[in-house]
Design a protein around this motif. Structure first.
Motif, PDB file in Angstrom:
ATOM      1  N   ASP A 159      39.374 -53.627 -25.867  1.00 27.22           N
ATOM      2  CA  ASP A 159      40.838 -53.444 -25.118  1.00 27.22           C
ATOM      3  C   ASP A 159      40.849 -53.182 -23.907  1.00 27.22           C
ATOM      4  O   ASP A 159      41.674 -53.752 -22.851  1.00 27.22           O
ATOM      5  CB  ASP A 159      41.550 -52.409 -26.154  1.00 27.22           C
ATOM      6  CG  ASP A 159      42.018 -52.966 -27.408  1.00 27.22           C
ATOM      7  OD1 ASP A 159      42.152 -54.147 -27.688  1.00 27.22           O
ATOM      8  OD2 ASP A 159      42.553 -52.057 -28.072  1.00 27.22           O
ATOM      9  N   ALA A 160      39.607 -52.693 -23.310  1.00 27.61           N
ATOM     10  CA  ALA A 160      39.373 -52.360 -21.978  1.00 27.61           C
ATOM     11  C   ALA A 160      38.831 -53.458 -21.309  1.00 27.61           C
ATOM     12  O   ALA A 160      38.458 -53.453 -20.052  1.00 27.61           O
ATOM     13  CB  ALA A 160      38.655 -51.150 -21.773  1.00 27.61           C
ATOM     14  N   GLY A 161      38.401 -54.483 -21.915  1.00 26.35           N
ATOM     15  CA  GLY A 161      37.734 -55.592 -21.477  1.00 26.35           C
ATOM     16  C   GLY A 161      36.298 -55.619 -21.056  1.00 26.35           C
ATOM     17  O   GLY A 161      35.569 -56.298 -20.670  1.00 26.35           O
ATOM     18  N   ASP A 162      35.458 -54.331 -21.838  1.00 27.11           N
ATOM     19  CA  ASP A 162      34.193 -54.178 -21.647  1.00 27.11           C
ATOM     20  C   ASP A 162      33.569 -54.744 -22.938  1.00 27.11           C
ATOM     21  O   ASP A 162      33.180 -54.182 -23.780  1.00 27.11           O
ATOM     22  CB  ASP A 162      34.133 -52.599 -21.581  1.00 27.11           C
ATOM     23  CG  ASP A 162      32.553 -52.284 -21.494  1.00 27.11           C
ATOM     24  OD1 ASP A 162      31.763 -53.308 -21.430  1.00 27.11           O
ATOM     25  OD2 ASP A 162      32.134 -51.094 -21.954  1.00 27.11           O
ATOM     26  N   LEU A 163      33.435 -56.343 -22.723  1.00 30.44           N
ATOM     27  CA  LEU A 163      33.150 -56.765 -23.877  1.00 30.44           C
ATOM     28  C   LEU A 163      31.435 -56.509 -24.243  1.00 30.44           C
ATOM     29  O   LEU A 163      30.921 -56.717 -25.145  1.00 30.44           O
ATOM     30  CB  LEU A 163      33.390 -58.458 -23.643  1.00 30.44           C
ATOM     31  CG  LEU A 163      34.844 -58.728 -23.536  1.00 30.44           C
ATOM     32  CD1 LEU A 163      34.771 -60.246 -23.677  1.00 30.44           C
ATOM     33  CD2 LEU A 163      35.535 -58.016 -24.706  1.00 30.44           C
ATOM     34  N   GLU A 164      30.802 -56.482 -22.925  1.00 28.80           N
ATOM     35  CA  GLU A 164      29.262 -56.170 -23.043  1.00 28.80           C
ATOM     36  C   GLU A 164      29.069 -55.025 -23.798  1.00 28.80           C
ATOM     37  O   GLU A 164      28.216 -54.679 -24.803  1.00 28.80           O
ATOM     38  CB  GLU A 164      28.557 -56.368 -21.866  1.00 28.80           C
ATOM     39  CG  GLU A 164      28.579 -57.765 -21.176  1.00 28.80           C
ATOM     40  CD  GLU A 164      27.423 -57.831 -20.028  1.00 28.80           C
ATOM     41  OE1 GLU A 164      26.660 -56.891 -19.701  1.00 28.80           O
ATOM     42  OE2 GLU A 164      27.326 -58.688 -19.514  1.00 28.80           O
ATOM     43  N   GLY A 165      29.822 -53.801 -23.420  1.00 25.12           N
ATOM     44  CA  GLY A 165      29.729 -52.573 -23.872  1.00 25.12           C
ATOM     45  C   GLY A 165      30.081 -52.575 -25.361  1.00 25.12           C
ATOM     46  O   GLY A 165      29.600 -51.806 -26.157  1.00 25.12           O
TER      47      GLY A 165
END
Length: 274
Positions: free
Chosen positions: A156-162
């Motif tokens: 949801d935060a856009g941190d797809l790698e994380g």
């Protein structure tokens, strides 16, 4: 409804088509053979173009008198989808594919696809059997819930790698290292949005396993692990088989979280055609 149908004349014949869910998502699938049906439900990541093991298994199984359906889950391969790809939406995709398979089928789940398959049967979809390969249900319900919440937070935060790194945190570290070293890493990370459904399904399944909720499942269940597998996987398979009225845990040829196509096709044929 189905559309965009093409037929390959190779043996066994494969029909590639799309079906539209009640929510308007388009799901692409390969259908082979005729007879009682098996629908393969992938875990985190795989789709038809990058999963030759499942494709080969489907070919071998179709040659034994079983209809097989292999589909790209939402947000992967040829089933593009945007927005929140949650478990309810994924179950709608499974329901649409069951319609393609004649209305009912055995679901063959791989890894977190096992949890999606279990939830589909629990939800009342027309599932006549569950063949589950290395269901990752060895963690506690609370641990799984915390892990899944963090994945969703990062998506949801856009941190797809994380989010991808967190999804893989309990996998062999060389798997994540290999993924990050690959030129496909950006695409791998982008696809984590489709794994929201996996995380939610695993939360449900670990809770249902812990509180006895799986005892209401009234279909045969075969929980399988490979001949070389991760610690605690065989224990998880036995727990899963014991949790349902008609469950069996078995070892089938396979290693590193994947099965051998010939052995798997033979075992699925026996399970489906009994």
């Amino acid at each position: 409804m189905s559309d965009d149908t093409t037929t390959d004349t190779s043996t066994p014949a494969v029909t590639t088509a799309t079906v539209t869910t009640g929510r308007g998502d388009r799901v692409t699938y390969d259908l082979r053979g005729s007879g009682p049906a098996v629908v393969f439900v992938a875990g985190a990541g795989p789709y038809r173009a990058v999963d030759p093991v499942t494709t080969r298994t489907a070919e071998l199984l179709a040659a034994q008198g079983v209809m097989t359906v292999v589909f790209d889950r939402l947000g992967r391969g040829d089933s593009p989808a945007s927005g929140s790809l949650d478990l309810d939406r994924e179950l709608d995709a499974v329901a649409a594919v069951l319609d393609v398979a004649g209305g009912s089928a055995v679901l063959c789940g791989h890894s977190s696809g096992c949890a999606i398959s279990l939830r589909a049967a629990d939800r009342g979809l027309l599932v006549v059997g569950l063949a589950l390969w290395e269901a990752p249900l060895e963690s506690s319900a609370d641990e799984t819930a915390a892990w899944a919440a963090e994945i969703e937070r990062r998506i949801d935060a856009g941190d797809l790698e994380g989010a991808t790194e967190h999804y893989m945190k309990d996998m062999p570290p060389e798997w994540l290292a290999g993924a990050k070293a690959s030129p496909h890493w950006p695409a791998i990370a982008a696809s984590v949005v489709s794994q929201r459904a996996d995380a939610q399904a695993l939360v449900w399944a670990t809770r249902a396993l812990a509180d006895g909720g799986l005892g209401a499942l009234d279909v045969p269940l075969l929980a399988m692990t490979g001949t070389r597998t991760f610690p605690r996987m065989p224990e998880a398979a036995r727990s899963l088989a014991d949790a349902v009225p008609d469950g069996t845990a078995e070892t089938v040829d396979g290693a590193d979280h994947s099965w051998e196509p010939e052995a798997m096709a033979d075992r699925l044929a026996g399970f489906v055609l009994e």
